[in-house]
Design an enzyme around this catalytic site. Structure first.
Site, PDB file in Angstrom:
ATOM      1  NE  ARG A  27      -2.410   0.267   3.726  1.00  0.00           N
ATOM      2  CZ  ARG A  27      -3.605  -0.324   3.459  1.00  0.00           C
ATOM      3  NH1 ARG A  27      -3.669  -1.621   3.210  1.00  0.00           N
ATOM      4  NH2 ARG A  27      -4.697   0.376   3.475  1.00  0.00           N
ATOM      5  CB  SER A  82       7.971   6.780  -5.264  1.00  0.00           C
ATOM      6  OG  SER A  82       7.443   6.853  -3.958  1.00  0.00           O
ATOM      7  CB  ALA A  86       7.977  -0.886  -3.256  1.00  0.00           C
ATOM      8  CG  HIS A  87       6.193   2.571  -0.351  1.00  0.00           C
ATOM      9  ND1 HIS A  87       6.525   3.877  -0.551  1.00  0.00           N
ATOM     10  CD2 HIS A  87       7.320   1.950   0.063  1.00  0.00           C
ATOM     11  CE1 HIS A  87       7.798   4.047  -0.263  1.00  0.00           C
ATOM     12  NE2 HIS A  87       8.310   2.893   0.108  1.00  0.00           N
ATOM     13  CG  ASN A  88       3.419   5.847  -2.384  1.00  0.00           C
ATOM     14  OD1 ASN A  88       3.932   5.520  -1.317  1.00  0.00           O
ATOM     15  ND2 ASN A  88       2.264   6.481  -2.460  1.00  0.00           N
TER      16      ASN A  88
END
Lengths: 332, 332, 332
Positions: free
Chosen positions: C209, C250, C230-232
């Site tokens: 998330r 990201s 991974a996140h974002n």
């Protein structure tokens, strides 16, 4: 079961042949029978086409004249094949708990397992809690399966096999056909995974089922944690494969290969018996000699790596600048 | 518990010594006690052999004379050791549901969990659905375990630990002994995994138990998803290890190391405190200085890579052709 | 919900502004509303700071004068942000079985699943045994979820999605703030994972998330087994990502990218539409041109690799020794 006419409709093909014959499945040109469908999307298989016993072949217009059996003529063979696979799917359904048909003899099945229809389990097995065994799976004797393991429909497990927690056997292969709009169409994988005797599989490892033939793990193989083995891979007897390694589709390993951790082996390769691949090496061509192989960038202090990298990507230009010819580089 | 005579029979060893002493387990030469078995298969450990308190040592003929305690003389020490480990296994069994001995205080255990015998769970813990906790596991206070997690027998988890979904703690290490016919023999891993306080472990990560000693994750460590940590690895305090990294057996990381994603660290290495390893680097030798390290092939347009690769694999021949000596390459 | 004064206490900040305003969550400077908190720890975002509608901003002393809204002045912005995230957590709790609020229409939920509060499930879905669906998850129509899958709170899944066994959607991102004593402080990830339509996700894959915004998997994407996202991260429409690949936080992928197996893509990068990354390549810089890219050390017999490696790490010194300048290396 579909008639060939029905299949022609489903995959939007022009049928050259008998619309009434019955088709019960899909197989490669070389092994398909009179009641099976096959396909050709690579001219390498023209010999197989000439000799096939398939009931019908999905084929493109340009080679359709070479088809001696019933032909399903389409623009994009792989897309049409993908559509056909979806019709012959026999995917696992999810019932509740342990189906009464599971023969468990003196084997034990822990709490929370789901065992689907027509599963056969041998003697002296134990299956850890919350594991899933799909339809028609066959498990031999003295097989130990950890918690949260998933074995999908029709996979076959030999005797004396260990499968550790969280591993998935028989997941769908990563096979998709792309259409003219760059959209992906799923190929339903109709093969299974067949695992021999005395095999050990670590935790959270995944072994995908084959497209129309099986993925095979031969007897005596040892596989570590977090290993990915793709559709139609064949792992020869007594190989050992360390953690975090991935082997792409349709690659074959010979016997007794030692594959280090974090290795990547590309698809459609042949690795000979007794090859040794050191950890984190990428194998992008077939291996024909049983030696030890390595392909690792040396580790450097970061600043040094930056300096080296500037030149590394210009090696061919350096050679050109220095007027070095490959043929002049003799062995020392 | 076995008498030494029984063990000699099990592993097919020639016993030089007292057949009647009782053996309750296996330990390294340096820490084994009078009722434990040990082994030596590397001359590096001859000093340990000279000083061992082990009740008996599995040993090969050529160094057996150096053994001052009871000796179990065999042709292949590692194979005999593998056979012995299988006798001292105390593997998890699978009962049903939550064993009454699990002390849960005000902790909560979600639906579908299996908690085996003699498990200790501290205060303020919660354990997600369908997780498995093996025999004799000890869990501290304020530990949060996700769904579908598996913690095998005898592992020890400190306080304030998070373990995300699908992770496996204490799976068998990837240790196998190979016989003269190239068949693999499983070593049962008798160690456990010991996790300190304030540790966070991501999803679908695996941490294998040690062979006869423990795998250790020290306090304050952060581990991401899909990381593999092999048997007998020691991760020092406050290290951070990003996703898809694999660390092979018996490697030790110092304190506060930062390990990028997709890194491969080979076995039996020592990484010093405060080392930084950039993502996807392979570490194949010990690191003794706390710098930042990189080993990545530069990314290129594919055609360029093909050109560069032709020369790269002949770098030593280029140097030879140009009459360059390593010693002549000064620092800039 | 907290007053700004309460938050100032929690994160030990000096408050410049109105202690009484109510704060209900955390958002980036550019999208935060009057009842949300934001933060700035990089001068790249000074323009966003000037234009933010955030109710308050966690900020360091040196730029606090540039803050036109309420300021929470701290020594270490990232640590204070980490502390604040922990207060707005809305993590999944674990109840037992299937919460009555789960609307399942004609969808089926297999045995052993845990479905938490306020879950919405569309038509024609099936959810495999022992899977977990957290609070407030929204699942579209015709979604097929395998056994032992975990979808954490507030994730959103579109129509016609397949998620295979053991995958974890919405696990916490690997984001930690380090204090002056080198201790890690967990950032609670307040974003979710949003998955579009016609997405397929393999087995044992993990998708984290987002930190305060979401991780996004756009429609038509195909993801293989054992992939870590991974996140974002944002994965553009119709991308395909093969097994064992990891994509760090990201990073954004454009549309229709083809990412081979075992690829590592570092964080905060932009990959343009239609880029092709060959298997096991590391992507450490953004890709702006839709070509095929490779970065693999050639595979060699081990002895050859050792010889080549000796020179490879001195390439810059070789160039220096030969008086080659980068600018003199013309294209062939």
């Amino acid at each position: 079961m579909y008639t060939l006419g029905e299949i022609a409709n489903i995959i939007d093909a022009e049928l050259a042949g008998n619309a009434n014959i019955e088709i019960i499945g899909i197989a490669p040109l070389s092994s398909a029978k009179h009641n099976q469908l096959s396909y050709i999307n690579n001219n390498r298989y023209l010999d197989d086409l000439a000799n096939t016993n398939a009931g019908a072949v999905i084929i493109s217009k340009d080679v359709a004249t070479k088809c001696k059996t019933n032909a399903l003529i389409v623009d994009d063979v792989y897309l049409a094949f993908a559509a056909a696979t979806n019709k012959f799917s026999n995917k696992t359904s999810y019932s509740s708990g342990i189906h009464h048909s599971a023969v468990t003899n003196n084997s034990t099945i822990a709490a929370g397992c789901n065992i689907e229809k027509n599963v056969t389990i041998g003697n002296d097995c134990n299956i850890g809690p919350n594991s899933f065994i799909g339809n028609n799976v066959v498990i031999g004797n003295n097989v130990h399966i950890g918690p949260n393991v998933c074995i999908f429909h029709r996979c076959i497990i030999g005797d004396n096999v260990e499968i550790s927690s969280g591993s998935v056997i028989g997941s769908e292969g990563f096979g998709n056909a792309r259409d003219d709009n760059n959209k992906w169409h799923t190929i339903t994988h109709l093969g299974a995974v067949v695992i021999g005797d005395n095999v050990s599989i670590g935790a959270n490892t995944t072994i995908d089922r084959g497209t129309i033939e099986n993925t095979e793990i031969h007897s005596g193989v040892r596989i570590d944690n977090l290993v990915h083995i793709a559709h139609n891979v064949i792992i020869g007897q007594d190989c050992a494969i360390a953690g975090c390694t991935g082997i792409a589709g349709s690659t074959t390993l010979g016997k007794r290969c030692l594959i280090g951790g974090g290795v990547g082996i590309l698809g459609h390769l042949e690795i000979c018996d007794d090859a040794i691949i050191n950890a984190t090496t990428t194998v992008y061509k077939s291996i024909t000699s049983p030696k030890t192989y390595t392909g690792i960038m040396p580790i450097m202090v970061h600043k040094q790596w930056q300096n080296v990298g500037l030149w590394l990507i210009k090696l061919d230009k350096i050679a050109n600048y220095l007027n070095i010819k490959l043929k002049n580089l003799k062995e020392k």
